[in-house]
Design a protein around this motif. Structure first.
Motif, PDB file in Angstrom:
ATOM      1  N   PRO A   1       0.833  -1.208   0.000  1.00  0.00           N
ATOM      2  CA  PRO A   1       0.000   0.000   0.000  1.00  0.00           C
ATOM      3  C   PRO A   1       0.867   1.258   0.000  1.00  0.00           C
ATOM      4  O   PRO A   1       1.962   1.267   0.563  1.00  0.00           O
TER       5      PRO A   1
ATOM      6  N   LYS B   1      -0.900   4.384   0.377  1.00  0.00           N
ATOM      7  CA  LYS B   1      -1.686   5.358   1.153  1.00  0.00           C
ATOM      8  C   LYS B   1      -2.742   4.589   1.950  1.00  0.00           C
ATOM      9  O   LYS B   1      -3.380   3.695   1.394  1.00  0.00           O
ATOM     10  N   LEU B   2      -2.886   4.952   3.209  1.00  0.00           N
ATOM     11  CA  LEU B   2      -3.865   4.252   4.050  1.00  0.00           C
ATOM     12  C   LEU B   2      -4.739   5.267   4.784  1.00  0.00           C
ATOM     13  O   LEU B   2      -4.258   6.351   5.144  1.00  0.00           O
ATOM     14  N   THR B   3      -5.979   4.898   4.984  1.00  0.00           N
ATOM     15  CA  THR B   3      -6.846   5.685   5.865  1.00  0.00           C
ATOM     16  C   THR B   3      -6.983   4.897   7.162  1.00  0.00           C
ATOM     17  O   THR B   3      -7.359   3.721   7.137  1.00  0.00           O
ATOM     18  N   ILE B   4      -6.626   5.538   8.265  1.00  0.00           N
ATOM     19  CA  ILE B   4      -6.516   4.818   9.543  1.00  0.00           C
ATOM     20  C   ILE B   4      -7.455   5.453  10.574  1.00  0.00           C
ATOM     21  O   ILE B   4      -7.428   6.670  10.776  1.00  0.00           O
TER      22      ILE B   4
ATOM     23  N   ILE C   1       4.611   4.835   3.554  1.00  0.00           N
ATOM     24  CA  ILE C   1       3.153   4.854   3.350  1.00  0.00           C
ATOM     25  C   ILE C   1       2.605   6.187   3.867  1.00  0.00           C
ATOM     26  O   ILE C   1       2.914   6.587   4.992  1.00  0.00           O
TER      27      ILE C   1
ATOM     28  N   CYS D   1      -0.235   8.281   5.451  1.00  0.00           N
ATOM     29  CA  CYS D   1      -1.344   7.872   6.322  1.00  0.00           C
ATOM     30  C   CYS D   1      -2.271   9.037   6.622  1.00  0.00           C
ATOM     31  O   CYS D   1      -1.807  10.107   7.015  1.00  0.00           O
TER      32      CYS D   1
ATOM     33  N   GLU E   1      -6.644   2.540  -0.864  1.00  0.00           N
ATOM     34  CA  GLU E   1      -5.861   1.297  -0.966  1.00  0.00           C
ATOM     35  C   GLU E   1      -6.065   0.435   0.269  1.00  0.00           C
ATOM     36  O   GLU E   1      -5.875  -0.769   0.213  1.00  0.00           O
ATOM     37  N   GLY E   2      -6.374   1.071   1.376  1.00  0.00           N
ATOM     38  CA  GLY E   2      -6.558   0.279   2.585  1.00  0.00           C
ATOM     39  C   GLY E   2      -7.251   1.076   3.668  1.00  0.00           C
ATOM     40  O   GLY E   2      -7.026   2.277   3.814  1.00  0.00           O
TER      41      GLY E   2
ATOM     42  N   VAL F   1      -7.709   0.911   7.764  1.00  0.00           N
ATOM     43  CA  VAL F   1      -7.136   0.233   8.934  1.00  0.00           C
ATOM     44  C   VAL F   1      -7.837   0.744  10.183  1.00  0.00           C
ATOM     45  O   VAL F   1      -8.021   1.953  10.333  1.00  0.00           O
TER      46      VAL F   1
ATOM     47  N   ILE G   1       0.625  -5.150   7.324  1.00  0.00           N
ATOM     48  CA  ILE G   1       0.035  -4.053   6.549  1.00  0.00           C
ATOM     49  C   ILE G   1       1.135  -3.383   5.722  1.00  0.00           C
ATOM     50  O   ILE G   1       0.972  -3.152   4.526  1.00  0.00           O
TER      51      ILE G   1
END
Ligand SMILES: Nc1ncnc2c1ncn2[C@@H]1O[C@H](COP(=O)(O)OP(=O)(O)OP(=O)(O)O)[C@@H](O)[C@H]1O
Length: 561
Positions: free
Chosen positions: A174, A176-179, A207, A209, A236-237, A239, A309
């Motif tokens: 990944p 880019k992640l949305t957490i 990554i 975030c 992309e993800g 979390v 991850i």
């Protein structure tokens, strides 16, 4: 830059056509070993899952102690080989690119396998630091550093740029992640856990975030449902840093939005196959039960989840939708239970102030009350189920409308009306602090089946023994001890309470959250095999690498690190 390997086993390192360094490969047999393009030249555990682009990078380097090594980046097989050149013996260690988190020109402090970033690390002139993830023991994954000193800074920079570019092109990784962080989940340490145990891995992997601290219940759910379209399409993800409840919010919102956009009817329990979200889900277990993450990784260890991850591990997970008539009520990716376990959860909500001990207290209270629930379970088996329920299920209790021909089976193949103590359905094996060996006897994470266990009314004492054995041996062990358990692998099932007998319809424990059973309607449960993709490794496919027998004669800090 290319590596040219001549027939006599010699190689030259060239940049823009200029020879930088000549490399002696010794005997041609050794050359074949290191420059092989045949995956069979590697042990199965050394074979990379990432397809290679072709080519080799080869350099003679030194360890921090000045010992000569050759490092080969085999871009056909996407593996790194570090070869100890000590004159007398040659030893090699092989790492797959999938295990490489990053390469950097500065060293990072690592404590117990977890990086600690200060932001003030000094840049090294010649050294390239490889950061590999590894399986520390049966369950936990950690990070280790491998420093390699190159002859010149330009050579080091070249290796760094080639490897970083290769890592960025790995499809699974990944960017880019949305957490979502629930600051109140579990013991209220989610924020601290994220900052110290998770974020450093993501930063090292490069990554980006977008971290959102939830302000209220359903914040994450609403955020995902209302996310601007361009952000949603670029996801992309997702979390969650919290418990199963927070994860369930995100999962439900994402699945519902995916179906809306694909024009699928998620409300109907008989609708054609649902669409799979285009991104993956991840959990950092910072709640009180952390059942889903414990099931996928066999541990709720934060660093292990963060590693998977960051390196983009991937496994597909089954999901179950819960419907009342033609209306979707909930989505579950864990366990659904009715009867004693539902009542314990409902009762425990009144004693939240007691902390985790509330579950034992409510279990005692519910056992004394000794509820029994009459109802009718209907189900259809998955094709791989070999046991015929007609041979093992006792006859229905009381007046059963289906047996009497007053009602049709409604599309289900089997039914059983009884007084139940438990009706338990596991979507995944369901490892919790109370069931460390898993609650489900058969089902896997993405095996396309639900385990449906129906336990008819049993005495208080028998129920205590039942729960104790599940905790001690797990569902699988319990089934081994008692083959008379009514457990079937199903794809669809339903439950209808019998309100002629029950004063109240009881409650469901759905992924640790309460769901009320309507008095006058059946709930329908439908499995959606492998509907979501999760940042988790298929544990069955990983073997622990055997420790080197020559470790005792440590000669190199790279090869035997
Ligand atoms: N800021 C917040 N304030 C209050 N409730 C919240 C907040 N953020 C999330 N929640 C809600 O809290 C519920 C429980 O949170 P979470 O699942 O993270 O922890 P938990 O209940 O301790 O863990 P577990 O579900 O594993 O038992 C979630 O369903 C979520 O809706």
């Amino acid at each position: 830059m290319t590596i040219e390997v001549s027939k006599d086993g010699n190689a030259a390192l060239t940049i823009d056509g200029k020879v930088q360094q000549s490399l002696d490969f010794g005997t041609s047999g050794e050359k074949d070993n290191f420059l092989s393009t045949d995956p069979n030249s590697l042990l199965p555990s050394q074979r990379s899952q990432v397809p290679g682009e072709g080519g080799f990078l080869v350099a003679d380097v030194t360890s921090p102690h000045g010992i000569g090594h050759r490092v080969v980046f085999n871009r056909h097989l996407n593996v790194f080989q570090f070869i100890l050149l000590d004159g007398s013996r040659k030893h090699t260690v092989t790492f797959r690119i999938d295990e490489l988190l990053c390469v950097q020109d500065y060293s990072v402090k690592i404590k117990s396998g977890v990086p600690i970033l200060t932001g003030k690390e000094p840049i090294s002139t010649n050294t390239l630091f490889f950061y590999f993830v590894f399986r520390k023991d049966k369950k936990k994954w950690r990070l280790k550093e491998l420093p390699v000193r190159f002859a010149t800074p330009s050579e080091r920079n070249y290796w760094q740029s080639i490897i970083t570019a290769t890592l960025q092109c790995i499809r699974q990784r990944p960017h880019k992640l949305t957490i979502f962080v629930n600051p109140f989940g579990g013991k209220g340490k989610a924020r601290h856990i994220y900052k110290t145990q998770v974020e450093p891995f993501f930063k090292m992997a490069g990554i980006r975030c977008n971290v959102i601290e939830t302000q209220r219940a359903n914040h994450a759910h609403d955020f995902v449902k209302e996310m601007p379209q361009h952000e949603w399409e670029a996801l992309e993800g997702l979390v969650s840093v919290g418990g199963d409840g927070l994860f369930n919010e995100i999962l439900s919102a994402a699945i519902q939005r995916t179906q809306n956009e694909a024009g699928k009817d998620i409300n109907s329990p008989t609708a054609p196959r649902l669409s799979t979200p285009s991104f993956r889900f991840g959990i950092i277990g910072a709640g009180s039960a952390n059942s889903i993450v414990s099931t996928v990784h066999e541990t709720d260890d934060w660093a292990t989840a963060a590693v998977h991850i960051a390196i983009g591990s991937e496994c597909n997970v089954d999901v179950c939708t819960v419907h009342e008539n033609e209306k979707l009520l909930r989505i579950s990716a864990n366990a659904i239970s009715y009867g004693w376990l539902g009542d314990v959860l409902e009762d425990s909500e009144r004693f939240r102030w007691l902390g985790p001990i509330r579950y034992q207290w409510s279990a005692l209270r519910t056992t004394i009350r000794h509820p029994r629930y009459r109802g009718r379970v209907q189900f259809s088996l998955v094709p791989k189920e070999t046991q015929d329920p007609k041979n093992s299920l006792p006859p229905c209790v009381g007046e059963c409308p289906i047996c009497e021909g007053k009602e049709t089976a409604g599309g289900y193949d089997f039914h059983w009306q009884a007084d139940f103590t438990h009706v338990i359905c596991c979507v995944i094996p369901t490892i919790t602090p109370f069931t460390p060996y898993g609650l489900a006897p058969f089902t896997g994470i993405g095996d396309g089946s639900l385990d449906l266990a129906m336990v008819p009314q049993i005495s208080r004492c028998h129920n205590m023994q039942f729960m104790r054995k599940v905790a001690m041996y797990g569902g699988k062990g319990l089934y081994g001890l008692d083959r008379s358990l009514n457990v079937f692998r199903v794809e669809r099932w339903s439950f209808q309470p019998n309100m002629n007998i029950n004063a109240t319809p009881g409650v469901w424990n759905l992924d640790g959250e309460i769901l009320h059973q309507p008095a006058d309607a059946a709930l329908h449960f439908r499995l959606h095999p492998q509907l979501i993709s999760f940042f988790g490794r298929d544990v069955a496919g990983i073997e622990l690498a055997k420790r080197s027998v020559i470790k005792r004669h440590r000669k190199s800090s790279i090869v035997y690190k």
